[in-house]
Design a protein around this motif. Sequence first.
Motif, short mmCIF file in Angstrom:
data_model
loop_
_atom_site.label_atom_id
_atom_site.label_comp_id
_atom_site.label_asym_id
_atom_site.label_seq_id
_atom_site.Cartn_x
_atom_site.Cartn_y
_atom_site.Cartn_z
N THR A 72 -15.99 -15.12 -4.75
CA THR A 72 -17.00 -14.05 -4.89
C THR A 72 -16.76 -13.23 -6.16
O THR A 72 -17.38 -12.17 -6.34
CB THR A 72 -17.00 -13.11 -3.67
OG1 THR A 72 -15.74 -12.44 -3.58
CG2 THR A 72 -17.26 -13.88 -2.38
N LYS A 73 -15.84 -13.72 -7.00
CA LYS A 73 -15.52 -13.10 -8.29
C LYS A 73 -14.74 -11.78 -8.14
O LYS A 73 -14.75 -10.94 -9.03
CB LYS A 73 -16.77 -12.86 -9.14
CG LYS A 73 -17.72 -14.05 -9.20
CD LYS A 73 -17.03 -15.34 -9.62
CE LYS A 73 -18.02 -16.50 -9.66
NZ LYS A 73 -17.36 -17.82 -9.87
N ARG A 74 -14.09 -11.63 -7.01
CA ARG A 74 -13.20 -10.48 -6.82
C ARG A 74 -11.78 -10.85 -7.24
O ARG A 74 -11.39 -12.02 -7.23
CB ARG A 74 -13.18 -10.04 -5.36
CG ARG A 74 -14.48 -9.45 -4.85
CD ARG A 74 -14.34 -9.05 -3.39
NE ARG A 74 -15.47 -8.28 -2.92
CZ ARG A 74 -16.50 -8.80 -2.27
NH1 ARG A 74 -16.57 -10.09 -2.04
NH2 ARG A 74 -17.49 -8.01 -1.85
N GLN A 75 -11.00 -9.83 -7.52
CA GLN A 75 -9.57 -10.01 -7.60
C GLN A 75 -8.99 -9.86 -6.20
O GLN A 75 -9.61 -9.26 -5.31
CB GLN A 75 -8.94 -8.97 -8.51
CG GLN A 75 -9.41 -9.01 -9.95
CD GLN A 75 -8.77 -7.92 -10.78
OE1 GLN A 75 -7.55 -7.72 -10.75
NE2 GLN A 75 -9.59 -7.18 -11.51
N VAL A 76 -7.79 -10.41 -5.99
CA VAL A 76 -7.13 -10.31 -4.70
C VAL A 76 -5.75 -9.72 -4.88
O VAL A 76 -4.96 -10.20 -5.71
CB VAL A 76 -7.03 -11.69 -4.00
CG1 VAL A 76 -6.27 -11.56 -2.68
CG2 VAL A 76 -8.41 -12.28 -3.76
N HIS A 77 -5.47 -8.67 -4.13
CA HIS A 77 -4.13 -8.08 -4.11
C HIS A 77 -3.50 -8.48 -2.77
O HIS A 77 -3.81 -7.92 -1.73
CB HIS A 77 -4.20 -6.57 -4.24
CG HIS A 77 -2.86 -5.93 -4.43
ND1 HIS A 77 -2.70 -4.61 -4.77
CD2 HIS A 77 -1.59 -6.44 -4.35
CE1 HIS A 77 -1.41 -4.32 -4.88
NE2 HIS A 77 -0.72 -5.42 -4.61
N TYR A 78 -2.62 -9.46 -2.86
CA TYR A 78 -2.00 -10.06 -1.67
C TYR A 78 -0.53 -9.67 -1.65
O TYR A 78 0.20 -9.83 -2.63
CB TYR A 78 -2.18 -11.58 -1.75
CG TYR A 78 -1.46 -12.42 -0.72
CD1 TYR A 78 -1.17 -11.94 0.55
CD2 TYR A 78 -1.10 -13.74 -1.01
CE1 TYR A 78 -0.54 -12.74 1.49
CE2 TYR A 78 -0.47 -14.55 -0.08
CZ TYR A 78 -0.19 -14.04 1.16
OH TYR A 78 0.44 -14.84 2.09
N VAL A 79 -0.09 -9.16 -0.51
CA VAL A 79 1.30 -8.75 -0.32
C VAL A 79 1.87 -9.47 0.89
O VAL A 79 1.20 -9.59 1.93
CB VAL A 79 1.42 -7.22 -0.13
CG1 VAL A 79 2.88 -6.81 0.08
CG2 VAL A 79 0.82 -6.48 -1.32
N GLN A 80 3.09 -9.96 0.76
CA GLN A 80 3.78 -10.62 1.87
C GLN A 80 5.23 -10.16 1.89
O GLN A 80 5.83 -9.92 0.84
CB GLN A 80 3.70 -12.14 1.72
CG GLN A 80 4.23 -12.91 2.92
CD GLN A 80 4.14 -14.42 2.74
OE1 GLN A 80 5.10 -15.14 2.97
NE2 GLN A 80 2.98 -14.90 2.31
N ASN A 81 5.79 -10.04 3.07
CA ASN A 81 7.18 -9.63 3.22
C ASN A 81 8.07 -10.81 3.60
O ASN A 81 7.58 -11.90 3.94
CB ASN A 81 7.31 -8.56 4.30
CG ASN A 81 7.13 -9.14 5.69
OD1 ASN A 81 6.08 -9.71 6.00
ND2 ASN A 81 8.14 -9.03 6.53
N VAL A 82 9.35 -10.59 3.55
CA VAL A 82 10.35 -11.50 4.11
C VAL A 82 11.28 -10.66 4.97
O VAL A 82 11.88 -9.70 4.48
CB VAL A 82 11.19 -12.21 3.02
CG1 VAL A 82 12.17 -13.18 3.65
CG2 VAL A 82 10.30 -12.91 2.02
N THR A 83 11.39 -10.97 6.24
CA THR A 83 12.29 -10.22 7.12
C THR A 83 13.69 -10.80 6.96
O THR A 83 14.17 -11.59 7.77
CB THR A 83 11.81 -10.30 8.58
OG1 THR A 83 10.45 -9.84 8.65
CG2 THR A 83 12.66 -9.42 9.49
#
Length: 409
Positions: A72-83
Motif C-alpha cells: 500500500t506504499k507505506r513504510q513499516v516500523h516492525y519491532v521484535q524482542n528476544v527473551t
Amino acid sequence: MHAWPASEVPALPGQGRDLRIHDTATGGLVTSDPGPVARIYVCGITPYDATHIGHAATYNAFDLVQRVWLDTKRQVHYVQNVTDVDDPLLERAERDGVDWTALAERETALFREDMTALRMLPPRQYIGAVEAIPDIVPLVERLRELGATYEIEGDIYFSVESDPHFGQVSNLDAAAMRLLSAERGGDPDRPGKKNPVDPMLWMAAREGEPSWDGGSLGRGRPGWHIECVAIALDHLGMGFDVQGGGSDLVFPHHEMGASHAQVLTGEFPMAKAYVHAGMVALHGEKMSKSKGNLVFVSRLRRDGVDPAAIRLALLAHHYRADWEWTDQVLQDAVTRLDHWRAAVSRPDGPPAEALVEEIREALANDLDAPAALAAVDRWTVLQEESGGTDTGAPGVVSRAVDALLGVAL
C-alpha cells in the motif's frame, strides 16, 4: 542486538488494498488504517532451542502483514524482542551444562539464519530482554509510584485491578485466566497474592541465577510481560497498529502487557489490533519445546529441503487455523513449488494482471494465503495447458509471488 538481512521486495504496479484482519480483543475483523508508517510489535523467541515450524508459521503470518502494508506504499516500523533471560532458558542451560548466555547467543544466531532462509522481513529493532533492563527498571518504579504494585518477599507484582480495562484482550473468565496462568509461567497459588493471576514485574535475585542492579527495586531480573512493554513503548509508543504473536500469548502475555502499558500511560488501548496465529501440531499434539515434538526449520534445511517449499507449506494454511505438520504437507509444497517454477520459466504466458489483484484481495482479507495460493495455481494450470502470448506475464507472476508471499521463484 542485530536482526537478519532483508531480502529485496520487488515493486509491483498499482497499489495494494488496506488490510482487514481479525482482532482477538473484539472478536471480529477490523480494517487496519495506519498512517504513512505502520507500526507492529511481534513477540520473539526464548532462545533455548532451534526455530521450529510453529515459530515459522507465526512469523510468516506477520511477515505477510508487513508485505500487505508495503504494497500500500507505506513504510513499516516492525519491532521484535528476544527473551534472552527467562526460567526456561536457565533450566535448559543447567540441564545441558552450558552457560546460559552462550546458549541464548547460539540459538538466536540460528533463528536469524532460519529467518533469512525463509525470506522473513527483519524488524527495524531487534531487542533482547537483557539490553532492555535499563528501560524496564524505570517502568516498574513508575508503576510502584502509581500504586499498581505490591511486594512478596522482595518480588514485585503488578495488581491487575489497577487497570480498568484488564481482561479486554482475551475476554476470559477468572477460572480460565487462573488455569492459563498456571500453565504459562504464572504462580497463581503463591500465598500473599492479591489476585491469583497478578504477574511478577521484578524478581528479586535468587542464588545461582543471573541478576542485575535494579536501583530502588534491588537486584533481580524483569518479569516476562514488562520486558515487551518497555521495548514496544520505547520504539513504537502507545496505540500502535498490531500486537502480534501465537495464540498461546493471548493470555497471560498480551493481556498483561496491555494492562502494564495502559496503567503506565493512562491511555487505551496499547494496540489497535491484537492478532494471533494458530498452533501447529505434530502427531496430534501442539508442537512445543516442552513436549519435544518439534520439526526444526534448520534440520529441514540441512536435509536439503528448499526454504521456499517450507514457506509454501506454511502459506497453505490460514494463519489463524490450528493445523498439523505431516510429510504430505511438505511434499504438497514441494510439488507446488516445482509447478510454479516451471510455469514462470517459460518465455510467455497468460495475462497476469488479474492474478496480482486476486493475490492482493486474498491477503487483504485477513491474510487468506490459501486463497492466494489457489489463484497462482489456476494461472499455473492455464500456463501448463494452453500457455499464452504475454511475454511479460511470467515475470509479473514471479515478482508478485516474491513481493506478496515471500516466495522466490
